[in-house]
Design a protein around this motif. Structure first.
Motif, short mmCIF file in Angstrom:
data_model
loop_
_atom_site.label_atom_id
_atom_site.label_comp_id
_atom_site.label_asym_id
_atom_site.label_seq_id
_atom_site.Cartn_x
_atom_site.Cartn_y
_atom_site.Cartn_z
N ARG A 499 18.58 36.19 42.45
CA ARG A 499 17.86 34.90 42.44
C ARG A 499 18.66 33.81 43.14
O ARG A 499 18.12 33.03 43.93
CB ARG A 499 17.57 34.49 40.99
CG ARG A 499 16.55 35.37 40.28
CD ARG A 499 16.12 34.74 38.98
NE ARG A 499 15.25 35.62 38.24
CZ ARG A 499 15.64 36.42 37.25
NH1 ARG A 499 16.93 36.43 36.90
NH2 ARG A 499 14.79 37.20 36.62
N GLU A 503 17.87 31.82 47.19
CA GLU A 503 17.74 30.39 47.45
C GLU A 503 18.48 29.98 48.73
O GLU A 503 18.20 28.90 49.28
CB GLU A 503 18.31 29.61 46.26
CG GLU A 503 17.52 29.80 44.97
CD GLU A 503 18.15 29.06 43.82
OE1 GLU A 503 19.22 28.43 44.06
OE2 GLU A 503 17.60 29.10 42.71
N ARG A 608 14.42 33.75 53.66
CA ARG A 608 14.45 34.46 52.39
C ARG A 608 13.78 35.82 52.55
O ARG A 608 12.66 35.92 53.04
CB ARG A 608 13.72 33.66 51.30
CG ARG A 608 14.34 32.31 51.02
CD ARG A 608 13.48 31.49 50.07
NE ARG A 608 13.47 32.05 48.72
CZ ARG A 608 12.38 32.41 48.06
NH1 ARG A 608 11.19 32.28 48.65
NH2 ARG A 608 12.44 32.88 46.83
#
Length: 791
Positions: A499, A503, A608
């Motif tokens: 996670r 970012e 991403r």
């Protein structure tokens, strides 16, 4: 009464002219009658006198100069692994130069071959058959490659014909006709192979000053691992030599731009990435001066805006070699690495200064590029393991990247390894050798321990600053926070790293197994699910598919457990596609990309993305990965393989090197394992030195030389009983080995000797294989010297 019958009159056959007595070759050239040709059966003395001084009818006139051709015949029979002499007809004198492909009559059949050299006479006392045809006037087998092929065949107990199939690509006539080089000046202008093709020991270049062949230097396997004196720019890791005496040092063909002088992005002469290594500039200076440094290079991790640093570092070393007037050869594991090195060489040398050789080019394009190298148009080559035999003129530097990758090991007989081929070639050609990688193999460590090569290592502070932040999943703090982390495949630590990394950019997930569910087990008793026909492992291709056998391919829709009778299965090993499917559900708004057997990605963008890849197929992120997770460490560490720990660390470090400096890396393995400790400290050198020390103590390669004999039980035992092994040889086994066919029974025996007896072991096994071939033994025995899968 005794009946007297007249003596039969011999009649000449229709193909009698195909043979010529050797004394006729000598006599007719001097204007004398050949006794063997004049006194044919049934021929009168006046007939012989009439033909004195002129060739016999039907017999081809031999070449006036060097009428005997020594030919390497393409035959698969090991007991015929030697050159054969043939007569060169006068009509083929101009085209029959050393290195061309020829057609000859061998055992009653027309077969292919390579003309190794032309000689004045032959040691054969019988008749010589003539060359049937010169297939092409293009010399494709240089004396250097012929000597190398002989050395590789002797090193691996194989046949020279098998090595030549790997070294010289198949002919493409249309490509040869596109641009024909200048006609050769005759057989006298072509250099001879130095006798290496005649069955003599190769290495006509003589011993390398300051060093010897790899593995034959002082120190031996008992030397302290990693012990070296001096850097790679000087002794002991350097072979001296006069750059002006190097073959081909005069530069490229006239009318062409010298390699390295074309405009590029980095032709200014700076050290580039080598500035981060204390001995880097000394290594480059040795190459530019035409010397031959030998080094084992531990590359720094990290990715810049142009990708990894290792391709650009290799390109700078090639540039300096070309400036020193010699050629360069770069061998990498796969096409993905070829693309990276190709782009770096183009940027540093300029376009057209090198060629890339890979198997996926197609036969025409690959042969076209190979001919550019053979004709001297370019003197820098990059490619996969087959490029190790590229005929680079005046070789000054041979580079192998990631020598621990099993793709460097040839799958065809005699199963040579690219690292050993390049080491032999560097020794024979008095060229430099660079063995590079993020990790270090035990074989490369032995080169350092014996003093044959020097070390190229960056400062410790530099390596730690560019290495990622490694966190093992089994830390005590994490186990106290998450009790399920001990058994979970993706604990909370890995989820947090994914996670946080998403970012900032792409993240990498390495999965050691390909496919969907490559191994299944019984849901009830956990027994391994196997095929009822061949006992092969069952697997699943997707979540809605029926189990199938990975060996024979049969569908196992009616499978039942042999132990408990249950019909339901569970996943025993999870593959890359199932992992991507699970991560896609966990991160629905993030694109998931896979790279593996079904398709290898070369690069990914800086946005991403979740990249799930198998080891070796990890794409390069433009600015580096923001985080990474290395899954299923037990699957790599738990393999029953001598190189399991070394291979695991190599795969982990190759993936970790693609991360940004100090990016988070989570490894799913116990932190007490030595390979995990080496990854935590980013210290592959100490791990390789300990690995070599352990193998030396236990008597395993590369501390010793080892050969495996694989075949039917009767054939293996028969060969072991006949072969004359060198003194001190130890025979281990034979023991049964697993095969993909249930009806086959195979055994394998291992023969272990010291490094000093390695040459004698290869010669003994080669002789034993030749004896079995000569008597046409129905069951073959596969002989492999120093295989990767020893245990």
């Amino acid at each position: 009464m005794t009946e007297t019958r007249p003596a039969p009159v011999a009649r000449p056959s229709c193909d009698e002219g195909a043979l010529l007595p050797l004394d006729a070759v000598r006599g007719e050239r001097a204007g004398e009658a050949a006794p063997g040709a004049a006194r044919r059966a049934g021929e009168t003395a006046p007939g012989a006198a009439r033909r004195a001084g002129e060739p016999a009818r039907g017999v081809p006139e031999p070449a006036a100069v060097l009428p005997v051709a020594r030919v390497a015949v393409d035959t698969p029979l090991p007991h015929l692994d030697r050159p054969f002499d043939y007569l060169v007809p006068a009509a083929m004198d101009a085209e029959a130069v050393p290195g061309v492909r020829v057609r000859v009559r061998f055992a009653g059949k027309l077969v292919d071959g390579f003309l190794l050299e032309r000689t004045e006479a032959s040691e054969h006392q019988g008749r010589l058959a003539r060359l049937e045809r010169v297939v092409s006037p293009e010399p494709v087998l240089t004396p250097e490659i012929a000597a190398l092929a002989r050395a590789v065949a002797d090193r691996y107990a194989g046949a020279m014909a098998d090595v030549l199939r790997l070294a010289v690509p198949p002919r493409h006539a249309r490509v040869e006709a596109e641009e024909r080089p200048e006609a050769p000046g005759g057989p006298g202008t072509a250099p001879a192979p130095g006798g290496a093709a005649s069955g003599d020991a190769p290495g006509g270049a003589g011993p390398v000053p300051g060093g010897s062949a790899p593995g034959e230097t002082t120190g031996g396997p008992g030397s302290a691992p990693g012990e070296t004196t001096g850097g790679p720019g000087f002794a002991p890791g350097e072979a001296s030599g006069d750059p002006g005496s190097a073959p081909g040092a005069g530069g490229p063909a006239s009318g062409e731009t010298p390699a390295g002088s074309a405009p590029g992005d980095d032709t200014s002469g700076g050290p580039g990435p080598w500035a981060d290594y204390p001995d880097g500039e000394a290594f480059l200076s040795a190459l530019a001066e035409g010397r031959a440094p030998r080094a084992v290079w531990t590359a720094l991790p990290g990715v810049t805006g142009d990708g990894p640093d290792w391709p650009r570092a290799v390109a700078v070393a090639v540039r300096e070699t070309l400036r020193g007037g010699r050629g360069a050869l770069v061998v990498v594991p796969d096409g993905k690495d070829v693309a990276l090195a190709d782009a770096a060489l183009t940027a540093v040398l300029g376009p057209g200064a090198h060629v890339a050789l890979t198997a996926d080019l197609g036969p025409a394009e690959r042969y076209r590029r190979w001919l550019r190298v053979a004709r001297g148009r370019v003197r820098a080559v990059v490619g996969t393991r087959g490029a190790a035999f590229a005929p680079v003129a005046g070789l000054g530097l041979a580079v192998i990247w990631d020598d621990g990758d099993d793709l460097h090991a040839e799958r065809l007989a005699p199963y040579p390894h690219a690292r050993e081929v390049l080491a032999l070639r560097a020794h024979q050609s008095r060229a430099g050798l660079l063995v590079g990688g993020y990790a270090r193999t035990a074989e490369a460590t032995r080169l350092l321990a014996t003093g044959w090569a020097g070390a190229l290592v960056a400062a410790r502070q530099t390596a730690r600053a560019r290495a990622p932040w490694v966190r093992p999943a089994g830390e005590d703090a994490e186990l106290a926070r998450d009790e399920a982390a001990r058994a979970a495949r993706l604990p909370s630590l890995a989820w947090r790293a994914l996670r946080a990394g998403l970012e900032r950019g792409p993240v990498l997930v390495q999965v050691p197994r390909r496919g969907y569910l490559p191994a299944l087990a019984c849901m009830n008793c956990r027994a391994r699910a196997r095929c009822g026909h061949c006992s092969g492992p069952l697997a699943l291709r997707s979540g809605h598919a029926v189990p199938y056998c990975r060996w024979c391919g049969r569908i196992a829709g009616d499978w039942r457990c042999e132990a408990c009778g249950a019909s339901r299965v569970r996943a025993q090993v999870v593959g890359v596609r199932r992992t991507a499917e699970e991560l896609g559900r966990a991160f629905p708004s993030v694109p998931v990309r896979t790279s593996g057997r079904d398709g290898v990605l070369t690069t990914v963008g800086p946005g991403r993305a979740l990249v799930v890849a198998t080891p070796g197929a990890e794409p390069v992120a433009e600015e580096g990965y923001a985080a990474a997770v290395l899954l299923d460490g037990w699957a790599l560490l738990g393999r029953p393989d001598l190189r399991a720990a070394e291979e695991t660390l190599r795969r982990w470090m190759n993936a970790a090197a693609l991360l940004r400096p100090r990016a988070e890396l989570v490894v799913m393995a116990d932190s007490a394992v030595p390979a995990v400790q080496a990854l935590l400290r980013w210290d592959p050198i100490t791990h390789a030195e300990r690995e070599l020390a352990d193998r030396t103590e236990l008597g395993f390669p590369p501390a010793v030389r080892m050969a495996t004999l694989t075949g039917s039980p009767a054939a293996v035992r028969e060969m072991l009983g006949e072969v004359a092994l060198p003194d001190g040889a130890q025979v281990l086994g034979p023991v049964p080995v697993e095969t993909h066919r249930g009806d086959q029974v195979r055994e394998r025996a291992m023969v272990r000797v010291s490094w000093a007896s390695g040459t004698a072991l290869a010669a003994a096994l080669k002789g034993a294989v030749g004896v079995r071939s000569a008597r046409k033994s129905p069951e073959p025995v596969r002989v492999c010297i120093d295989p990767l899968d020893v245990i």
